[in-house]
Design an enzyme around this catalytic site. Structure first.
Site, PDB file in Angstrom:
ATOM      1  N   CYS A  12       0.869  -1.162   0.000  1.00 40.36           N
ATOM      2  CA  CYS A  12       0.000   0.000   0.000  1.00 40.36           C
ATOM      3  C   CYS A  12       0.916   1.225   0.000  1.00 40.36           C
ATOM      4  CB  CYS A  12      -0.898  -0.027   1.234  1.00 40.36           C
ATOM      5  SG  CYS A  12      -2.402   0.924   1.018  1.00 40.36           S
ATOM      6  N   CYS A  88      -4.164  -1.009  -2.440  1.00 43.32           N
ATOM      7  CA  CYS A  88      -4.692   0.336  -2.690  1.00 43.32           C
ATOM      8  C   CYS A  88      -4.374   0.722  -4.119  1.00 43.32           C
ATOM      9  CB  CYS A  88      -4.158   1.351  -1.690  1.00 43.32           C
ATOM     10  SG  CYS A  88      -2.427   1.770  -1.834  1.00 43.32           S
ATOM     11  N   CYS A  96       7.017  -0.479  -8.977  1.00 46.66           N
ATOM     12  CA  CYS A  96       7.500  -1.239  -7.826  1.00 46.66           C
ATOM     13  C   CYS A  96       8.958  -1.630  -8.024  1.00 46.66           C
ATOM     14  CB  CYS A  96       6.678  -2.518  -7.644  1.00 46.66           C
ATOM     15  SG  CYS A  96       4.970  -2.224  -7.200  1.00 46.66           S
TER      16      CYS A  96
END
Length: 166
Positions: A12, A88, A96
């Site tokens: 998140c 989320c 990432c």
């Protein structure tokens, strides 16, 4: 049947509520088959007290909970993840880190209870609602016969769980 424990990372942005609750739930509901982790792209440094209230109803030790950066779990000495699940929409859209072992990924979006501006009773109710939604998806996930499914089938099932109305 495999004796492998699968590592599952929940991501998140702030790592203060949804991802932390998911970490605790998959670890407790997985009964040794899963070890949960959580992290954030921009952790706020504290776990939300309303999330802690929800987690206290599980067997997960709340003293293990902390808000941390995903960089910590992307480091070379970190446990290798088998699955990474964003919880989320902001984290789902972010770039990432590259995760060792190429874990399977999925997005399971949940409303952000930490963003609610309301009374403590309203916040507590929303945290409870989101906690139950996370619990419902994790219940489906931990019931999958992972040792019998091919990697692509697992990925398909993970994405399908994220689309489940809870």
């Amino acid at each position: 049947m495999t004796d492998k424990t699968f590592n599952v990372l929940f991501l998140c942005t702030g790592n203060s509520a949804r991802s932390v609750m998911a970490e605790a739930l998959i670890t407790t509901m997985g009964h040794g088959r899963f070890q949960g982790y959580s992290a954030g792209s921009f952790p706020n440094g504290t776990v939300n007290p309303f999330a802690i209230e929800q987690i206290e109803h599980t067997d997960y030790p709340v003293t293990n909970l902390r808000s941390k950066s995903w960089d910590e779990l992307a480091a070379a000495d970190a446990p290798q993840m088998d699955f990474i699940i964003t919880v989320c929409d902001n984290a789902a859209g972010e770039v990432c880190p590259i995760w060792p072992g190429h874990p399977l990924t999925a997005h399971w979006g949940f409303e952000d209870p930490a963003a609610l501006n309301g009374s403590d009773e309203e916040k507590r109710a929303l945290f409870h609602k989101v906690f139950r939604q996370i619990m419902a998806r994790i219940s489906i996930f931990v019931s999958l016969p992972l040792s019998m499914l091919e990697k692509n089938a697992i990925h398909h099932e993970m994405k399908k769980i994220g689309e489940t109305q809870v």
